[in-house]
Structure formats: C-alpha cells, structure tokens
Design a protein around this motif. Structure first.
Motif, PDB file in Angstrom:
ATOM      1  N   VAL A 189      -3.026  10.156   0.661  1.00  0.00           N
ATOM      2  CA  VAL A 189      -1.936  10.631   1.515  1.00  0.00           C
ATOM      3  C   VAL A 189      -1.617  12.079   1.159  1.00  0.00           C
ATOM      4  N   VAL A 190      -0.928  12.752   2.079  1.00  0.00           N
ATOM      5  CA  VAL A 190      -0.561  14.147   1.856  1.00  0.00           C
ATOM      6  C   VAL A 190       0.739  14.221   1.050  1.00  0.00           C
ATOM      7  N   PRO A 191       1.049  15.380   0.458  1.00  0.00           N
ATOM      8  CA  PRO A 191       2.313  15.533  -0.270  1.00  0.00           C
ATOM      9  C   PRO A 191       3.521  15.264   0.626  1.00  0.00           C
ATOM     10  N   VAL A 192       4.637  14.907  -0.010  1.00  0.00           N
ATOM     11  CA  VAL A 192       5.825  14.494   0.749  1.00  0.00           C
ATOM     12  C   VAL A 192       6.687  15.678   1.173  1.00  0.00           C
ATOM     13  N   LEU A 240       0.816  -1.211   0.000  1.00  0.00           N
ATOM     14  CA  LEU A 240       0.000   0.000   0.000  1.00  0.00           C
ATOM     15  C   LEU A 240       0.853   1.265   0.000  1.00  0.00           C
ATOM     16  N   VAL A 241       1.917   1.274   0.816  1.00  0.00           N
ATOM     17  CA  VAL A 241       2.769   2.464   0.891  1.00  0.00           C
ATOM     18  C   VAL A 241       3.443   2.718  -0.442  1.00  0.00           C
ATOM     19  N   ALA A 242       3.727   1.668  -1.194  1.00  0.00           N
ATOM     20  CA  ALA A 242       4.397   1.829  -2.485  1.00  0.00           C
ATOM     21  C   ALA A 242       3.514   2.524  -3.519  1.00  0.00           C
ATOM     22  N   TYR A 243       2.212   2.551  -3.289  1.00  0.00           N
ATOM     23  CA  TYR A 243       1.324   3.309  -4.179  1.00  0.00           C
ATOM     24  C   TYR A 243       1.352   4.781  -3.770  1.00  0.00           C
ATOM     25  N   PRO A 244       1.799   5.686  -4.621  1.00  0.00           N
ATOM     26  CA  PRO A 244       1.799   7.118  -4.279  1.00  0.00           C
ATOM     27  C   PRO A 244       0.399   7.706  -4.428  1.00  0.00           C
ATOM     28  N   SER A 245      -0.466   7.368  -3.496  1.00  0.00           N
ATOM     29  CA  SER A 245      -1.891   7.691  -3.618  1.00  0.00           C
ATOM     30  C   SER A 245      -2.193   9.113  -3.131  1.00  0.00           C
ATOM     31  N   LEU A 246      -1.499  10.061  -3.741  1.00  0.00           N
ATOM     32  CA  LEU A 246      -1.772  11.467  -3.493  1.00  0.00           C
ATOM     33  C   LEU A 246      -3.136  11.831  -4.070  1.00  0.00           C
ATOM     34  N   ARG A 247      -3.659  12.996  -3.655  1.00  0.00           N
ATOM     35  CA  ARG A 247      -4.955  13.426  -4.171  1.00  0.00           C
ATOM     36  C   ARG A 247      -4.930  13.432  -5.695  1.00  0.00           C
ATOM     37  N   GLY A 248      -5.917  12.754  -6.273  1.00  0.00           N
ATOM     38  CA  GLY A 248      -6.009  12.655  -7.718  1.00  0.00           C
ATOM     39  C   GLY A 248      -5.369  11.415  -8.286  1.00  0.00           C
ATOM     40  N   VAL A 277     -11.721   4.783   1.324  1.00  0.00           N
ATOM     41  CA  VAL A 277     -12.257   5.992   0.697  1.00  0.00           C
ATOM     42  C   VAL A 277     -11.133   6.943   0.282  1.00  0.00           C
ATOM     43  N   ILE A 278     -11.465   7.836  -0.617  1.00  0.00           N
ATOM     44  CA  ILE A 278     -10.511   8.825  -1.096  1.00  0.00           C
ATOM     45  C   ILE A 278     -10.753  10.178  -0.419  1.00  0.00           C
ATOM     46  N   GLU A 279      -9.791  11.023  -0.511  1.00  0.00           N
ATOM     47  CA  GLU A 279      -9.886  12.461  -0.250  1.00  0.00           C
ATOM     48  C   GLU A 279     -10.268  12.836   1.181  1.00  0.00           C
ATOM     49  N   GLU A 280      -9.832  12.065   2.142  1.00  0.00           N
ATOM     50  CA  GLU A 280     -10.044  12.482   3.537  1.00  0.00           C
ATOM     51  C   GLU A 280      -9.179  13.678   3.886  1.00  0.00           C
ATOM     52  N   GLU A 281      -8.018  13.784   3.254  1.00  0.00           N
ATOM     53  CA  GLU A 281      -7.050  14.802   3.641  1.00  0.00           C
ATOM     54  C   GLU A 281      -7.386  16.200   3.145  1.00  0.00           C
ATOM     55  N   CYS A 282      -8.419  16.342   2.322  1.00  0.00           N
ATOM     56  CA  CYS A 282      -8.697  17.685   1.796  1.00  0.00           C
ATOM     57  C   CYS A 282     -10.167  18.073   1.762  1.00  0.00           C
ATOM     58  N   LEU A 335     -12.059  19.744  -5.402  1.00  0.00           N
ATOM     59  CA  LEU A 335     -10.818  20.327  -5.897  1.00  0.00           C
ATOM     60  C   LEU A 335     -10.357  19.695  -7.203  1.00  0.00           C
ATOM     61  N   ASP A 336     -10.833  18.490  -7.513  1.00  0.00           N
ATOM     62  CA  ASP A 336     -10.397  17.747  -8.692  1.00  0.00           C
ATOM     63  C   ASP A 336     -11.566  16.955  -9.258  1.00  0.00           C
ATOM     64  N   ASP A 337     -11.361  16.456 -10.479  1.00  0.00           N
ATOM     65  CA  ASP A 337     -12.312  15.534 -11.092  1.00  0.00           C
ATOM     66  C   ASP A 337     -12.211  14.192 -10.370  1.00  0.00           C
ATOM     67  N   TYR A 338     -13.343  13.529 -10.168  1.00  0.00           N
ATOM     68  CA  TYR A 338     -13.346  12.267  -9.446  1.00  0.00           C
ATOM     69  C   TYR A 338     -13.262  11.039 -10.348  1.00  0.00           C
ATOM     70  N   ALA A 339     -13.151  11.227 -11.638  1.00  0.00           N
ATOM     71  CA  ALA A 339     -13.080  10.092 -12.553  1.00  0.00           C
ATOM     72  C   ALA A 339     -11.819   9.273 -12.288  1.00  0.00           C
ATOM     73  N   GLY A 340     -11.978   7.953 -12.260  1.00  0.00           N
ATOM     74  CA  GLY A 340     -10.845   7.063 -12.079  1.00  0.00           C
ATOM     75  C   GLY A 340     -10.342   6.960 -10.657  1.00  0.00           C
ATOM     76  N   ARG A 341     -11.089   7.508  -9.699  1.00  0.00           N
ATOM     77  CA  ARG A 341     -10.662   7.525  -8.287  1.00  0.00           C
ATOM     78  C   ARG A 341     -11.819   7.024  -7.421  1.00  0.00           C
ATOM     79  N   PRO A 342     -12.170   5.758  -7.526  1.00  0.00           N
ATOM     80  CA  PRO A 342     -13.379   5.296  -6.844  1.00  0.00           C
ATOM     81  C   PRO A 342     -13.184   5.094  -5.351  1.00  0.00           C
ATOM     82  N   ASN A 343     -14.278   5.184  -4.613  1.00  0.00           N
ATOM     83  CA  ASN A 343     -14.357   4.564  -3.296  1.00  0.00           C
ATOM     84  C   ASN A 343     -14.510   3.063  -3.504  1.00  0.00           C
ATOM     85  N   VAL A 344     -13.990   2.272  -2.570  1.00  0.00           N
ATOM     86  CA  VAL A 344     -14.143   0.816  -2.654  1.00  0.00           C
ATOM     87  C   VAL A 344     -14.688   0.316  -1.321  1.00  0.00           C
TER      88      VAL A 344
END
Length: 435
Positions: free
Chosen positions: A115-118, A35-43, A176-181, A83-92
């Motif tokens: 995750v937040v920016p590095v 999971l950490v290896a995925y850079p799952s930043l916003r978008g 879920v996505i986008e908790e950080e923003c 803040l962004d388009d939600y296409a391709g970023r599903p909740n699971v």
C-alpha cells in the motif's frame, strides 16, 4: 460455448453463486479487515504475506513463497531499479492443479499486497490501519487499492471449493509486493515461469474492464546552484528556485502531450490523460543561505506505443532547452536519473477471448455489459501483456479515495466482483466435481 464439465453445468447457476457469496459476507469483511490491519507499506509487506500464505494453504493450494532475486530480474527489460532490500518480503503464490482431470484454460489471479503511505494521518477520520465498517463501506489504507481485490479472488476460489467444485485447469493465486513503486514483484513471478491462458487483476476499476493503460516513469532531478548570504541573495543562484524553473518546462511538455493531436486513440476522450507530478522536493542547507542543492522526484506518464527511454529523453530535452535559455545557466548543474518505475503502457484488442468471456460473466451477474476504461496510471498488467504470453486486464470493485484520505471500498461491490470472478473461473477453467 461454456467450458464447464457436463455434470457441473447441470446445477451451477449465477443465482447459486450469488446466494453463497451473500452468505460469505461476514467472512469477506473479516478477511479484508485482517488484511487492512497489516500496515504493508513498501518494505513491510512480510507479515501480510505470511497471512496470505496461511489463507492459501487453508484452501488446499500448493504454496510457492519466494523472495525477489534482483540478479535474476535485473537484466529483464521490464525491471525497474530496486529501492529496498527484498529480504523478508516474499511473493506468495497459491497453486491449484486439477486432481480430477484437466479440460479447461489456465488462469492467473494477481493482486498486490503493498500500500502507499498514508500522508498526514491527522487528516483521517480514524487511524489508517484500523479497519472500520461504516454505512456498508470498509475504511482503511489499502482497502480499495487493492486488498479488496485479493479478498475477492480468494473468496471466489473458496466459494467454488465449498460448493464441491475444483477448476478443471491450473489456477495461480498471486499475492505480490511492490506494485506501487517498481512492479518487481509481478515481474519476478513472470521470470519464475508463471504464465497462463489469461490473467485478471482485481484493481479498483468500479466494475469496468481496464484494457489500456499509460506508461509511467519516476525521475529524480538534482540541481546544484551558487551559495550566498541571504542578505546579498542576488549574488547567489538558488538551486531550489532553479528546480521550480525547470519543472515548469516539464509541465509545458505535459500540456503538449495532452493536446488532441498528440493523444493515443484509447485516451482521446479522457480528461487530461498525461500527468506529470512533482511528488518530492527537498534542498537547501540554511534559512540564511542561498540553496546550493535541490533534489526533486517526479512521476511522468506517457502513452502506449512510446517507450520509457523515449519519454525520459523528451523530458531531458525540455529541461535542456530551458537550461540553455536561462541567463544564469553557468551557475547551475543538473542531472536526471530513473529510479522506481520505468513501465511502458499497452492497449489490448477488445475481441480477445479473455475480454469477451469476462464481459459475458459480468452481464450474467449484473444484467448489464461491462464498460471499458483506459487508465492514466500503471498496473502489474503490463508485465503479462508486454513481456509474456498471458493476456491480462484489471477488473475489480470501486475504491474510494485510493492514495488519498479515508480510503474505502463498498462491501457490496466486493461481493459482486467475487461472484463475477467465481463465474469466470467456472466458465474459463471449467469445473470438476470434488468427490
């Protein structure tokens, strides 16, 4: 009283759970590393969510993967401007429905994949998305906040399944996505109809129960000034300098809200619970010109019981008073808008069944009662508590340097939280034997 079915109650013990969780240590590390290896930043949450979908499916869960529909959630009072388009970023969502009878209470296990920016990557000891285990800790952006929590609830469910049990009530595992923003990922789950008798979010709380949290709003302050050549700078009025002047007025409001007489009682003993942060500032056009524009992004906190609109109005009032007091005010224009978070706080009754049962489960596993903590930030628990019928709290492992450099989590803490969550599922939902 336990909600375990009699047959299950006869032989499932905390010691049994501890032993099997310890045996899963390598799998816990492997999943968290993946999971950490995925850079799952916003978008960019899509690939990580594809992986979570595969994991949930491997546990025999029904899958509901859906993209956020802005039109569907925009009228909800908990909505924050996208803040962004939600296409391709599903909740699971992985859905468990009992196959051998329902006699317990339902449960939502929720976690955010974003995750937040590095920040400045050169400050990290190793690449932020190259997970590494050092001295019992797993390092990488998102390891503590909060991919360890997602691993903990996933492994807790898997553990019970491998021991031959299923929860005797519906259980919903939400990634879920986008908790950080904005929090719009969790909100979309609520609007879609997901509610239960309780919800646990394994945010990095260091084994404490987070039962109160502040409200948070993101503001954008825009200022225009009067240009001039730098050689005659006194003829101009710098928008950049004026933003800093206005920000000092905002900080004075922050100081007032931190005074003992202004505090919410759950935050009475916390050091500096209300924090305003100037997170982004940019402006100007040319090094030799007095800046005509400046844009600032500011995060404000406020207490439970205060709404975002009231807090934002207070900030605008503070800015307006500072503006009126400035001798060159006629050279400037300013505006404040809200984008991103607009999230109120809450404080739970500590005597509700969710809290009582979780404290008992924590004590069973650790031989000590769980302590309480109030959080000066925000989490997705707000949606459950403010807008739904599902009481929700945060309880998870200890993350170190979350939102900072060299973020990490102790693997032992992840295993302990996994055990507590598994025991909580058993007691809260009840168990059926899987034949």
């Amino acid at each position: 009283m336990s909600t375990l079915a009699p047959a299950a109650l006869a032989d499932l013990t905390v010691d049994t759970l501890k032993g099997h969780v310890d045996a899963l240590r390598d799998d816990v590390v492997a999943m968290l590393s993946r999971l950490v290896a995925y850079p799952s930043l916003r978008g960019a949450e899509g690939p990580a969510q594809t992986y979570m979908r595969e994991v949930f499916a491997s546990l025999g869960l029904e899958i509901d993967a859906f993209e956020i529909d802005v039109d569907e959630i925009a009228k909800h009072p908990g909505y924050s401007p996208a803040l962004d388009d939600y296409a391709g970023r599903p909740n699971v969502v992985g859905i468990h429905r009992p196959k051998h009878g329902t006699h317990g209470r339902s449960l939502i296990l929720n976690g955010h994949i974003d995750v937040v920016p590095v920040g400045d990557e050169t400050l990290w000891a190793r690449a932020p998305f190259a997970p590494a285990v050092v001295d019992g800790r797993l390092y990488g952006r998102g390891s503590g906040d909060m991919k360890a929590g997602i691993v903990a609830y996933t492994m807790a469910f898997r553990l019970l399944r491998e021991l031959g049990y299923e929860p005797a009530a519906p259980v919903y595992l939400q990634s879920v996505i986008e908790e950080e923003c904005t929090g719009n990922g969790a909100l979309a789950c609520l609007v879609r109809g997901y509610e239960a008798d309780a919800a646990i979010i394994p945010e990095p709380t260091d084994g404490t129960i987070m039962d109160a949290q502040a409200g948070v709003a993101w503001l954008e302050l825009d200022v225009s000034g009067l240009p001039a050549h730098a050689a005659t700078a006194t003829k101009g009025c710098s928008a950049i300098e004026f933003v800093w002047y206005l920000y000092q007025a905002i900080k004075r409001l922050e100081a007032k809200w931190n005074e003992p007489c202004c505090r919410h009682h759950r935050f009475a003993d916390m050091h500096h619970p209300i924090n305003f942060n100037l997170g982004v500032i940019n402006g100007g056009e040319w090094a030799s010109s007095v800046a005509t524009r400046c844009h600032a992004e500011i995060r404000i906190g406020y207490y439970p019981g205060m709404t975002a609109d009231i807090a934002i109005d207070a900030v605008k009032t503070a800015i307006g008073e500072a503006f009126d007091a400035h001798p060159n005010r006629h050279a400037f224009r300013w505006s404040v808008t809200n984008r991103g978070f607009k999230s109120d706080g809450f404080a739970l009754d500590r005597d509700i069944p969710l809290i009582r049962t979780l404290r008992e489960c924590h004590a069973d596993v650790t031989d000590a009662p769980a302590e309480f903590v109030a959080f000066a930030g925000t989490t997705d628990a707000k949606f459950f508590n403010l807008y739904g019928t599902t009481p929700a709290l945060c309880y998870g492992p200890a993350g170190q340097n979350i939102h900072g450099i060299d973020e990490s989590v102790a693997i032992g803490d992840v295993l302990q939280v996994t055990t507590v969550i598994a025991w909580f599922i058993a007691r809260w939902c009840g168990l059926n034997r899987i034949e």
